[in-house]
Each structure stands twice: as structure tokens, then as C-alpha cells.
Design an enzyme around this catalytic site. Structure first.
Site, PDB file in Angstrom:
ATOM      1  N   ASP B 322       0.842  -1.287   0.030  1.00 27.89           N
ATOM      2  CA  ASP B 322      -0.057   0.068  -0.068  1.00 27.89           C
ATOM      3  C   ASP B 322       0.735   1.247   0.183  1.00 27.89           C
ATOM      4  OD1 ASP B 322      -2.684  -0.945  -0.227  1.00 27.89           O
ATOM      5  OD2 ASP B 322      -2.420  -1.968   1.925  1.00 27.89           O
ATOM      6  N   TYR B 406     -10.043  -0.437   1.899  1.00 32.60           N
ATOM      7  CA  TYR B 406      -9.872  -0.442   3.166  1.00 32.60           C
ATOM      8  C   TYR B 406      -9.218   0.993   3.776  1.00 32.60           C
ATOM      9  CZ  TYR B 406      -9.186  -4.945   5.848  1.00 32.60           C
ATOM     10  OH  TYR B 406      -9.263  -5.982   6.520  1.00 32.60           O
TER      11      TYR B 406
END
Lengths: 683, 683
Positions: B322, B406
Site C-alpha cells: 500500500d 480499506y
């Protein structure tokens, strides 16, 4: 008289204490009774469940369950210890008998204060103190001027090391301090340790303490050569000046609290339960529901033992059982507004017995309040920029026990999604030992001149009497393991899956952090309609080193529960305490080692789980003279118990509700306030 | 132009972005440059340390250090990826070259939004969508009426499974949702997954997704049979009614905040450091001091990978990095008053580049505030009843990244005794997969009709460039082991002690929770005058399962850092990211596996430690459609670094300062307020 207006789980009343002790005193006749502990006894669970089911769901008249108490006492300050059970609703003694030979009862705060004075006034001890020649030393305190030194006696429970010690004993650790009420005696440990009989107050012997690199002791007391003490109290710290710059942070709840209290029944954000203070555990929760579904019949911290790392005699006897030997209610602090929690606070009291059998009120031993702890859930839809944010509001039940030097802050923290965080903060003052100059060891940390703090462990046992969706529960654990490699299901060797193991017999679950082992309580008859698997709550405990003492040591024989993190037993009335009912000078554990021996089936039945929260604590200098809280915690949380997030209806966070301000605006406002301006500044 | 008025650690400015991209565009001539990432580069540490020492201690004029930036870009939307380093203080390109063949740059948010549309508009995909026959289905929403379904495309980084994939690819997961902007498409995953080229936007192929008990896929798309979606947004939840009963809890700071901000320099309660936002890490701290003593040169979250448990193709390719693939600054939320933190809030912004080379402002990506978190330390002198209580005030730096479904909430929490709690809250929406009716697996959790959430792991890497009391530090670990039994030092077999091991070579420390292994950074030349041992900070990390994929998998080859919890390297400039500089479609880790290979001595030198915070996450139904924050945290705390508790001068808690109120009084006041009465009630 205790009447039917009391709930079966309400804490003991003054009248119930008086009834209990009066009945026993009447029965005892001429004997002088020395009460040690009196408290309410839970009803038999079968009756209680019937009561609770009718109370909640109706159907018939609430059954009458008489309230019962138990009492521990000595007669004429002699062994044996007696235990009685009394029906206080109907004023009669149910049973009353001597406990088995050698059984020692818990300590009573009043007795401990008395024995301090007994020891300090005893001629042998006075003679030993005289050898310190304290009249020849003093300290020139920068703020307080010339201060003398005085001796302090700190009586301790006597950790057993022999099967022959069948009367209650006290070992005292002796300290010195500057002659000021708030001076820190833990900074100046002395090298002799008197042993006395608890009941008769008879002198037994003096033990001398090693303070060098080996076990050798000097069997004498030498004149005291002053060393600088390390002080914590603002009135005693030299040149104390409180730091500046910490601005007020005020929690205000203009519309009041979001919780509701009806007697001892608490409701808050879909939670419902009853709370009952008691002298041994501090408090217990009963009949815990969330969103109308049953979770637990009873929840409480039930024991803690603190064994120390210094193996040299007589330090091996430092093994406190802080609940069984003393009681977290007995040692609970009276909490005060603005100190122990913020916002809108509800307090509850504890009642204990004194030696003579009278009730003693310990006010405000529990505080309950709400706190904000950041974000509960959040999602930003990156396509629209729209964000859903809720704040995590928590409900906290707090009690604080002072066990001589140490403080334990026990918090049960409830959130809005069905989880309970069990959080313990260890604070207070380290237990210290005398230490020779420059004596560095690997089992203690030097924390000041002439003083060292031994490594030690805290092993707390929390008992959860589970009742997930009904009376029959099962314990399982899931391990997460790689899938078989190079198969159609796992061609690139990245897959893994959960393997479930059922706990069939009473016993324990070994820790296995590297398979992410997760212990769950499930109800095999209650299937989650979404997952198609049994509903579950999981116990997320940190992997921890358990008790380090040898299995053949008294430490472990007495605290067998400390050898494992997670225990499972089949419910039996009166099986409440992990190390057994009587821990003071116990020779062996009469608790989990007996109840979790594999002889009971615990599958799909009335199951109780016991969590041992362990901390190996090698002190650091930052923890002296007063230690900032060390946190120990674990989480009890739904794991596919509900069909989806149970808190989607929490109102979204917004500043009309939360009223935060920009740093720059606050700075301008504070400046304006300081300058006395009553107009808004142009800054 | 960036001038000398900027601090060496100040974040990149709009001018610096423009300077960088202008210079490169000028150099590129006719080529069209496609910028991917531009940001400030740290100065060489040797120069920076010289600067910091003079800045802090004086002695001579501050050295001039030109500010530098780096840029990643493609030319004419073709490989290779270029990397340039630019001196933005003096307007010249330091270096500019093609990266090695097959190197793929990180993803740019703008590109991802574009590619969503490209995919949805592509004829092949439109044909596939047409097969769903969405014109034949609709949903009768109780609140919103008749709603159609629409298709959503969610482009993902393409987790490598082949050494031949040398151009940037996108794999898209396709979903459906009710035709409302806030409807939850993650509730309706579709069974086809298009693959496109990132730069050319060319269609590559469609992968079909397994949704049954095995790996079999149906290579076609069937007409959609509506299933009830699970919604979270108040505008879409049927019969949504916000819960009542949650009363305001307002944090007010009438005198303003206790922290001070001077540019990017923060001071609060003995802490001092600089903060610099950046696009990759979100933010980094520099030059961290407590009580005038140096602790860290640089602290940042540097990487996170999220591998999934479902091994079936093509799900094995779900491995996001990420930070390296996207960037926590690039994906940072703009935080708002009253939502993301309470009290007096200071916000900071992030600046990124767009495709064309223009600066883009992402406002308020960081919020900083204070919070109260219960009791810091407490002791009650049971002999006098006097209590010393201080409240734990915390300073929190928060950023929140949305990586598609998320959310990660990163908090660095500073306390008043020198500790930093690194806390990450995982929230947002689970990544979901289509699931056949009644298909129960052991690698995913059914979270709604037709939808399952695979187990997965989060592996975050935090880098601490240590500088405890100076530039030379050492890593050690202490294990706590029983003493030899039946010796004079341990006659009762209760003793234990610490055994210290020095980390001599770059590498890792294995976890060992059952010996309470504690990793510490020490300074061998700085001896604590109290303990007589080197000063230390310890890293208290929870024992955790590390990456579960096979060592021979791409998952692990790319994220070798995920195999161990604690790494130690010798400092080198530009070694900042655990999995290497370029993670997107990487074939292998170019980070810790290279830098921690045992070839460097790390004793008493410029040492860097890397903490991998791991969580194995088997989703529960309570975490859908929106999950309440899962907490991951660890503690970096002094372990005999100071000679005693460094916060003894905190003013004692009192209600004049904290202004708490009794529940009963608050209830009366709220009732009075509600009734409109302006007088105090007699309740």
C-alpha cells in the site's frame, strides 16, 4: 434486615454483615470471634438462571431465593479458621465449621495496621533498630530543612516454603524514610526482616537480607550511613516545581451521561448487566447482555499472584496472592472527582467487615464513566469523497487497589460493537531490596542509591462464566496454517486456512502465536445465519511468558493457574478462584489444577473459561520512585456472533455534536482570554 | 523557488514540484512526460547531522544543504520508468536515468480513476456486463423506492506471478451496486476480472473468478439474480434510524493546546521533533528528542503489504504494497473538525504531483491533538491516605489512508514519560469475493448473500533510525530464563534472570515470547548513572504470526521483510523502504533481504531498526459492511534511559483543573436543562 427488595446479585448490605456476625457471635458464646472476611455468596446457579430467565422473559412469578453470606473467622485468636454460611434473608446459619488443619484465612487491613505497630514496638525489633544509630544521622533537605530518619515496617503475607507452617505468619520488610509523612520509604530498604505470628503477635525470628552479589547475609544490623533517597511526593521532592504548559483538557457532558444506572443494573449502548462490589474481587459483573443476547453469566478478575525473581532466601517467600490473601475490595482506593476519571462519573461503594464484625464502608471504590477513544469505524468512498465516520465511545468501569507498594488499576472497557477490553494498569511503587554499592545483578535493576527492584511477574486470572446465546457453550481454537502447496487450490503457494480444534475435556489451551491460535467460545446450537457456522466470541490475548518458577517450587504448586494462559472448566457452584479459596500460606493450589484435570467433559455444556494475563516485569529506572502505568490488556470480542456490524446506527461524527476547534483559533482565543480582551480578536 | 528559508526537513513545496517537473520537461523535449511521483529527498545523513548539531548546539554557521527532489515518470506512456534527482535549490538535474528493465513505478490516483472508466467503456467489458441483463432486475428499496443496479470497476495493483510481466498491468475487480452514489458495491462482487495495460490502456484478457468449493471457474458471465446487498451508508440502509441515547462528550481546551507548532517543528511536554508529510509514507518524523536527549533521527511507517489467503487463481495476485504501490500520502483522507479527532486540532497538508507535473494539494492529511487516556501514575500512601495521581495526557499524530476498500488509521501517540505508542487501526470495508450459496470455506468468511471475505494478513513495516544519546547505537535482546536450581542463589527454585545477546551483524531477531524476549536499542557509551548499565529504549511488540505464504511464493520473495518481526541494518542513505524502492509488480524484494544479509557489522554504529507489525485477519461478520477498527500496536519506551521517572513534575490531578461532575448532579442538570428551567433543581 435484608429483604426481598434486594436483587439476588446486589452487594452485601450493612444489615447483612451485622446479621451474619451477630448470629455467629451468638453461636460462639464466650469465645471471642476475630472476623477476617464476610461477604455475599452467589446463589446456586441453577436457581439464579431460573430467576434471571423469569426476570427477563416473564412467564411466572420471580422465585424466592434467600440471600446468603459467608464468613471467615478465628475463635479466641487461635487456629483453626472457621467458615460459616448464613441465610441472611431468614436469619439462620446454614453451616459453620472449622476448615482443615493449617488453613490460613486472608489478611484483614485492620490487622495489618496493628501488626505494623506490634513489630515496631517489640523489644527485639527496637533493639535492632537501635543498632542503626539513627540519632546520629539526618538529612539537610533543600526545602524542608533538617530531617531525621524514621523506620517503617511493611508487613507482608508469608509465602510458604515448608509444609510445617500451619499457623498464620507475617514477614515484615523494614525500611527507613525521611521523617515526613509522605517520604518514600521504599527508597531505603533495611537488611533485616522480622517474622511474627499473625494472631498471637508473637515474635518468631529475624531474617537477614542478602544485598550483595551472592546469598551471603550479615546477621546483624550496622549503623546507617545515609544515602540520598529518591522521592516522589511534591511535598518531599527537593525544589519541586510543577511543570508549566499543560493546559486544561475538560471533558464536559452537557446533557449528562449516556449510561443509565438503576440500583446495580447498568445499561449503556445496547449493553446490560449488573455489578456487585465485593471484598475479594473488587467487583463482579453478572448477567451480561449485548443487543438483547446473553454473553456471560459472571465476569470477574478472580486472582493475581506476584512471584519475584530473586531466588535468595528469604526473598523466595515474596509471593503475594493479592486477591486471595488480601482482596481487591479490601484494598480499593476511594476514588475522587477529577482525579481518577473525567466527565460525568458514577461511584459505587464497597462494604467489608471489621475484626469485631461491624460493617465498614469503603466509599467510591468503583467509578464508571464514558470516554472517547478515537475513531470506531470510517470509510471514505473515493469516488464521491463522501465519508462515513463514527467515534468510538467507551464505557469504563474502574477500580484501583493499593496492595502496599503497588497499585493495580482495573478497567473493563465496553465498546459499541459488543467487545470488552480488559485493561490493567500496574502503577505505584516497585517492591525494593537493599543493594550494596555498585552491585549489578541480572535479576534486579538498581533504581537508586542502595536500592534495587527485583524482576517479578504479575499473573492475573480473569474468570468468564460464559452464556453465549444460552447455557451450553463450547471452547474451540482456530490455528491458521498454510494450505498444501502446488495443488489446484493453491497453485502459487500463497494459500492458508483455519483448522479448528474442539476442547473436549476440562483443561487448558496452549499458546501458539505463530499459528495465530485464537481461542473462541461458541454455541454449537446457535448458527450464525450469515456465516452458517456457530456464533462465537473470541479471547484475543497477547502471547506471554507464563510463571517462570520451577514446577517443583511452592510458587508454582500454589499458583498452578499461572502455568497456562487459558483454562476451561465445567461450571460448579463455588469454583470461583483460580488458586483455590484459601491462598494465604497455601501449600498447593486447590483451584484450576483440580477443576481442569481432564475429568469433565466441557463440550456443549455449562462452560467456564479462565484467562491468565501474565507480565514479566523487569523494572526500569523510569518506574522509580513512582512507575508510569504499565498496560496489560486483552480483548473479548464477537467473532461472527452477530450477522453484521451491530453498530451501523451510531450517528455519524460531526462538529455540531463534537465541537472541536482549530489550533489557530484556539491560540487566538487563549491569547485574547489572557489579555483580558472581551472581544473576538482579529488574529 | 525553494530558498534557504526552508528547513532541510520541511515537506516539498508547490514551487519545488514545479521546478522539478519543468526541468525534466525541458530536458525531455518533445517527449510527453507522464509523472507518477515527485517528492523531497532527504539530505545525505552526514550533512544533515552536521546541520542538526549546529542548529541545536550552535558553534558555527548552519551549513548550506541544497534541497533535492526525486521524480518517477514515463516518457510517451511507454516503458522504461525514469527516475530523476533534482537540486531544487539550484535548479539543476543531478541525475536522470531509466530504471532497470521491467521496473514498474507506483500508481497515481488520477491514473486509477481514468482506468476505471477505460475498463467500463471498453467494448469487451461492455459486452460482458451486458450478459448480466441488468435491465431486467431492480430492487424495491424501502426508503429509496425502485433502484436499478449498476456495475463498478475497482482497479488493483497486479500482484506478480511471472518473471515475464515487464509492463505495468492493472487487474480490476468488478462489482455491482444499487444505483445510488453511496451504495456498497463490495457487497455484490462479480465473477469476472479484466486485466488491462496501465500505460497504453490496452485490454489484455478477462480472468474468471472461482466462487465455489474448488478452483473451477465458469468462463462466462450469467444473468444477474439479485441478492440482498448489505449496506452501511445512512442514505442507503433501509429504515435507517440513528440510535438515540448517545449524549455529547465534548473535549474543550479553554486555554488552548499544550503543544506548540513552529513551521513543522513540534514541541509538547518535553518532546521535540520535526514532521514532514510525504506522498509515500504519509509522514515522517525527524530529529526526535525527549527531555533534551536525542532518540531518533527519523521515524516512519515505510511499507505495508496485504497478502490474501485464498490461493486460487487469480486471487493469488491480490498482494498490495500500500505504500510502495500507492502511497499513504497519495491516498490520505482530508480530515475534518469534529470527525477524526476531538479538542484543539492542528492540521497539515500533503502535496503530490499530477500526471502533467503540476502540484496538487491534499489538505489536512495530518491532524494533531491531545487526548486524556486515564491515569498515568498513582500511589496511595495507605498509612496517611494521601494519594498522588497524575492523568496521562497524550499527543497524537494521526493520518488516515483510504486504499480503495480499506482504511488505515495511523496514530503515533506520545506520552509524558518518553514513550511512543505506534497504533494502527484497520477499518473500512473488507475486500470481498463472489461466493456460491451455502459455500462455507476455511479461508474466508461469508459476510452476506453471495459474498465472502477472504482471510488476509497486514504486514506493516516501521523504520526507526535510532540516535539514542548519539550516533552510535547497538541492538540487544534480553531473554528471561530460570536460574539454575538447588543452588545457594536459588535454593527454592523460584529465581530467574535476564540473559543479554548482542546483535553483531545486520539481520533479524527471532520472536521468543515465552522467554519474554525484549529487543532494546542501547548506547554502549552512555551509561545510566543509576543502573550502571548502558541506556536503552525497548521495542515491545506483540508476538505475531508472520507472513504465511510459502517461502517459494512471489508473496514472500517480494515481501521478505514480512518473514521476521524485527530487523537490524546499518544505515545507508536511500535505504528507506523495507521491500525496496519499487514494489509494484516487483519480482523480488530489493530491501531488507539485501540490507540485512549479515554482511555489515551493526554493533556500536549507525544502526537502523525495522519493526514488522503483523496481523492475521480472518474477517468476522461484525466487520461487514463496515468494520469497527481492529487495533494493532506496539510500544517504544525507555528502559532505564533516564535516571528516574522523568515526569514527576506533572501537576497532580485535581477537579479544579479537570471539572468532572457526579452522575447524579449531571442527571439533575440535564433534566433541568430539558425542562427549560433556569434555576437549579432541588433534586
Amino acid at each position: 434486615m435484608a429483604g426481598p427488595q434486594l436483587h439476588i446479585f446486589d452487594p452485601i448490605t450493612d444489615d447483612e454483615i451485622k446479621t451474619t456476625t451477630s448470629l455467629l457471635k451468638d453461636l460462639g458464646g464466650d469465645a471471642k470471634l476475630h472476623f477476617i472476611q464476610v461477604d455475599r455468596l452467589d446463589p446456586p446457579k441453577k436457581q439464579a438462571i431460573e430467576y434471571l430467565n423469569i426476570e427477563r422473559y416473564g412467564g411466572s412469578k420471580l422465585p424466592y431465593i434467600p440471600r446468603r453470606t459467608y464468613a471467615y473467622y478465628y475463635k479466641n485468636n487461635k487456629m483453626p479458621l472457621y467458615k460459616a454460611i448464613v441465610n441472611v434473608s431468614e436469619n439462620h446459619i446454614i453451616c459453620n465449621q472449622a476448615t482443615p488443619e493449617g488453613t490460613v484465612g486472608p489478611l484483614l487491613p485492620d490487622d495489618m495496621l496493628d501488626i505494623e505497630n506490634v513489630i515496631l514496638e517489640h523489644p527485639v525489633i527496637k533493639a535492632e533498630i537501635a543498632k542503626l544509630q539513627l540519632d546520629k544521622v539526618f538529612y539537610n533537605h533543600k526545602t524542608l530543612g533538617k530531617l531525621n530518619y524514621v523506620v517503617v515496617c511493611e508487613p507482608w503475607m508469608y509465602g510458604t516454603d515448608s509444609p510445617n507452617e500451619k499457623i498464620p505468619l507475617i514477614q515484615a520488610y523494614m525500611y527507613m524514610k525521611l521523617d515526613h509523612p509522605e517520604a518514600n520509604h521504599y527508597s531505603i530498604p533495611l537488611k533485616f526482616s522480622p517474622v511474627f505470628e499473625y494472631l498471637s503477635h508473637k515474635f518468631v525470628r529475624i531474617d537477614y537480607l542478602p544485598s550483595g552479589p551472592d546469598e551471603v547475609v550479615i546477621k546483624d544490623t550496622l549503623p546507617y550511613k545515609p544515602l540520598k533517597s529518591v522521592e516522589y511526593h511534591p511535598n518531599v521532592v527537593e525544589d519541586y516545581k510543577p511543570r508549566e504548559g499543560l493546559k486544561p483538557l475538560i471533558v464536559s457532558q452537557p446533557d449528562g451521561a449516556s449510561f443509565n444506572i438503576d440500583g446495580n443494573k447498568i445499561t449503556w449502548q445496547d449493553w446490560e448487566f449488573r455489578i456487585s462490589t465485593n471484598v475479594r474481587e473488587g467487583f463482579a459483573l453478572y448477567d451480561v447482555f449485548f443487543k438483547g443476547r446473553s454473553l456471560f453469566y459472571r465476569v470477574a478478575l478472580n486472582e493475581m499472584t506476584v512471584p519475584y525473581a530473586d531466588g535468595r532466601a528469604p526473598f523466595h517467600r515474596k509471593q503475594a496472592f493479592d486477591l486471595g490473601d488480601c482482596g481487591f475490595g479490601n484494598t480499593a482506593n476511594s476514588l475522587a472527582l477529577g482525579c481518577h476519571c473525567l466527565g460525568v462519573i458514577k461511584y459505587l461503594d464497597t462494604r467489608r467487615v471489621d475484626r469485631e464484625g461491624n460493617p465498614v464502608l469503603i466509599p467510591s471504590t468503583i467509578c464508571m464513566h464514558e470516554q472517547d477513544y478515537g475513531i470506531l469505524f470510517l470509510h471514505q468512498n473515493y469516488r464521491t469523497g463522501s465519508t462515513v465516520t463514527t467515534r468510538r465511545r467507551e464505557f469504563v468501569i474502574q477500580t484501583i487497589a493499593t496492595v502496599a507498594n503497588y497499585e493495580y488499576i482495573v478497567n473493563l472497557v465496553f465498546d459499541q460493537v459488543g467487545a470488552i477490553t480488559v485493561q490493567v494498569r500496574a502503577t505505584g511503587i516497585l517492591s525494593t531490596m537493599p543493594n550494596d554499592e555498585n552491585n549489578v545483578t541480572n535479576f534486579g535493576t538498581i533504581v537508586g542509591p542502595g536500592v534495587t527492584a527485583a524482576f517479578h511477574q504479575h499473573l492475573l486470572s480473569f474468570r468468564f462464566d460464559t452464556r453465549l446465546d444460552g447455557d451450553k457453550n463450547t471452547v474451540v481454537y482456530d490455528d491458521y496454517v498454510p494450505m498444501e502447496e502446488n495443488t489446484p487450490m493453491n497453485p502459487y503457494n500463497v494459500g492458508y486456512e483455519a483448522k479448528r480444534t474442539f476442547v473436549e475435556k476440562s483443561g487448558y489451551v496452549d499458546q501458539s502465536p505463530f499459528t495465530n491460535r485464537t481461542v473462541k467460545v461458541i454455541n454449537e446450537s446457535s448458527i450464525n445465519p450469515t456465516t452458517l457456522k456457530p456464533v462465537a466470541y473470541k479471547f484475543e490475548m497477547p502471547a506471554r511468558q507464563m510463571i517462570l518458577a520451577s514446577p517443583n517450587s511452592y510458587n508454582v504448586k500454589r499458583a498452578h493457574y499461572g502455568t497456562k494462559q487459558f483454562w476451561v472448566s465445567k461450571y460448579q457452584d463455588d469454583q470461583l478462584y483460580a488458586a483455590g479459596e484459601f491462598t494465604n500460606q497455601s501449600q498447593t493450589d486447590t483451584g484450576l489444577s483440580k477443576w481442569c484435570d481432564g475429568s469433565d467433559s466441557v463440550r456443549n455444556t455449562d462452560t467456564v473459561v479462565w484467562c491468565t494475563l501474565a507480565l514479566t516485569h523487569p523494572p526500569s529506572t523510569e518506574q522509580f520512585p513512582l512507575m508510569a502505568s504499565d498496560f496489560l490488556q486483552f480483548l473479548v470480542t464477537p467473532a461472527s456472533f452477530f450477522d453484521k456490524n451491530p453498530a451501523l446506527d451510531i450517528p455519524l461524527a460531526n462538529n455540531e455534536f463534537n465541537k472541536s476547534v482549530y489550533y489557530e483559533d484556539a491560540k487566538a482565543a487563549a491569547a485574547a482570554k489572557k489579555s483580558g480582551s472581551c472581544c473576538k480578536t482579529n488574529l
